[in-house]
Design an enzyme around this catalytic site. Structure first.
Site, short mmCIF file in Angstrom:
data_model
loop_
_atom_site.label_atom_id
_atom_site.label_comp_id
_atom_site.label_asym_id
_atom_site.label_seq_id
_atom_site.Cartn_x
_atom_site.Cartn_y
_atom_site.Cartn_z
CB SER A 240 1.80 -8.15 -7.03
OG SER A 240 2.49 -7.05 -6.33
CE LYS A 241 -3.92 -11.14 -2.33
NZ LYS A 241 -3.40 -12.34 -2.40
NE ARG A 242 5.30 -5.27 -4.74
CZ ARG A 242 5.79 -4.47 -5.46
NH1 ARG A 242 5.98 -3.15 -5.23
NH2 ARG A 242 5.82 -5.08 -6.67
#
Ligand code: GLU
Length: 468
Positions: A240-242
């Site tokens: 994910s973006k994380r």
């Protein structure tokens, strides 16, 4: 095997991210490997979540990666007539039924199931009603799932996966406004487009038994499915973006070569012995689903960077020069003759991991406005240094032809005559020519910069023009 036909079917509700690009790639490669066709279909029936911006971004991303479809893009939003025809077929075959249950009634049942701690499945109230809506009455069409038995998905990656039919809902295929739902359009289009193989993310695995049943309702043999393992971060959580950038475009901006992105994506789930570096052509020859693993693939930014470095090194200087041009333009650098740029790139390519880094390091080759490093100027362009540069300038002005060898010979003559160490001349020269103390070998540097630039920069520095 009959003519292989694969497809990539993104919903334009977001940018092209790494997972989607890998799905596209695997379908593309599988088609190429088997001399088949790769179809692009934009699943944009959900008008609220789809946008033209995302469609453009997806098409653009695929084009950048070189994943050119053999057919399409087809837009589901423009195919309602096809769906209407197929919906009529399902009604005719008695594979669907009208359901009149109100949203409130269904909601109450869902809440009750929740309260009871049981899994909610539509209770098939309307399945045996056997009636069509009266004028003005609203109804959805539900699919008649088999009530018992099993559905086996013969997955190319995971082997046989068995689902209990009792757990498959009588899902809604057509909403009350006549619009078909996700599962129905996917199946209709896979039939209409003659898709033979579907490679897609593992998150679709639970959709597959449902879709297989819908294929059967149309009396069409379902395609072969292969569900690709998830892509996870180093912490094993779904990417994910994380974990950093997940949109493909971000890698273009960071200066990755499309061939490196393709190479890296191919290795997220697929392997060929312990080979890591592949050209696109090799992938088209070697790829197969047999070598796609079952376990999640961990995204590793460091490895991705290394793959890009290897792809940059493998390019011819002229190709690398072409690739870096947009990044130079982005930095506002003036255009240079391609041959000059190729020669400059040759001096720097072993040090740059991305095209952005390369463009940055090319600065002193492509701009006459050097950025002087104050410390280097202070240390090497003192009175002595500048005097040596003037001497060097005057000697170099005589050099003909202007080659690295001739420049070297001249430098050595000056060093000898003035009783210097090479560094006492080379370092001031390096600062004068590049603004700093890190550069390729000084002789090659002069050779590539050429007589005019070299002499002008030496003269300017000797005259004290270099300022940080
Ligand atoms: N449109 C779906 C998605 O973007 C893919 C459907 C499919 O591959 O069957 O997730």
């Amino acid at each position: 095997m009959s003519q292989v036909r694969t497809r990539f079917a993104p919903s334009p509700s977001g940018f092209l991210h790494l997972g989607g690009a890998r799905t596209a790639l695997f379908n593309y490669l599988f088609a190429k490997r088997h001399g088949g066709s790769f179809v692009l279909r934009i699943e944009d029936t959900d008008r609220e979540r789809s946008s033209d911006e995302f469609v453009r971004a997806i098409l653009d991303g695929l084009q950048w990666l070189g994943l050119t479809p053999d057919e399409g893009p087809f837009f589901q939003s423009k195919r309602q007539d096809v769906y209407d025809r197929r919906i009529a077929e399902l009604l005719e075959a008695g594979a669907v039924y009208h359901c009149f249950c109100s949203a409130e009634a269904l909601d109450a049942k869902r809440k009750q199931a929740q309260a009871d701690g049981t899994k909610y499945l539509y209770d098939r109230t309307c399945r045996e009603l056997g009636r069509r809506p009266d004028a003005g009455e609203s109804a959805v069409l539900r699919f008649k799932m088999p009530l018992e038995g099993e559905t086996v998905v013969r997955d190319l990656v995971r082997g046989d996966v068995t689902f209990n039919n009792a757990e498959l809902d009588d899902l809604i295929l057509v909403r009350s406004d006549g619009s078909p739902t996700f599962h129905l359009v996917v199946v209709i289009d896979d039939i209409e487009m003659g898709i033979t193989h579907i490679l897609r993310g593992e998150d679709h695995l639970t959709n597959t038994p449902r879709q297989v049943r819908i294929f059967e309702a149309f009396s069409v043999e379902p395609p072969a499915y292969g569900h690709l393992p998830l892509i996870v971060g180093q912490d094993r959580a779904r990417l994910s973006k994380r974990h950093g950038a997940t949109a493909v475009d971000a890698y273009r901006e960071q200066g990755f070569l499309p061939s490196a992105v393709i190479n890296y994506l191919a290795r997220l789930g697929w392997s060929h012995g312990d080979q890591e570096i592949f050209t696109g052509q090799q992938l088209e020859q070697l790829f197969d689903v047999d070598s796609v693993g079952k376990s999640a693939s961990a995204f590793d930014m460091e490895k991705f960077g290394w793959v890009n470095f290897e792809h940059m090194r493998a390019l011819e200087d002229a190709e690398l020069a072409d690739a870096v041009v947009p990044y130079l333009a982005e930095r506002g650098e003036t255009e240079q003759p391609r041959e000059y740029l190729a020669a400059a790139v040759a001096q720097l390519k072993e040090r740059a991991k991305t095209l952005v880094e390369l463009a940055e390091s090319l600065h002193y080759f492509v701009s006459d406005e050097l950025r002087f490093d104050a410390k280097a100027v202070g240390k090497f362009l003192d009175d002595d240094g500048r005097a040596h540069l003037q001497t060097l300038h005057d000697e170099l002005a005589q050099v003909d032809p202007w080659t690295a060898e001739q420049v070297e010979a001249t430098l050595r003559v000056v060093v000898e005559r003035e009783g210097l160490k090479l560094g006492q001349l080379a370092q001031p020269a390096r600062v004068a020519l590049t603004g700093g103390t890190v550069s390729p070998g000084i002789f090659e540097l002069c050779a590539v910069l050429g007589r005019e630039r070299t002499l002008a920069r030496l003269a300017a520095a000797a005259a004290g023009a270099a300022a940080a």
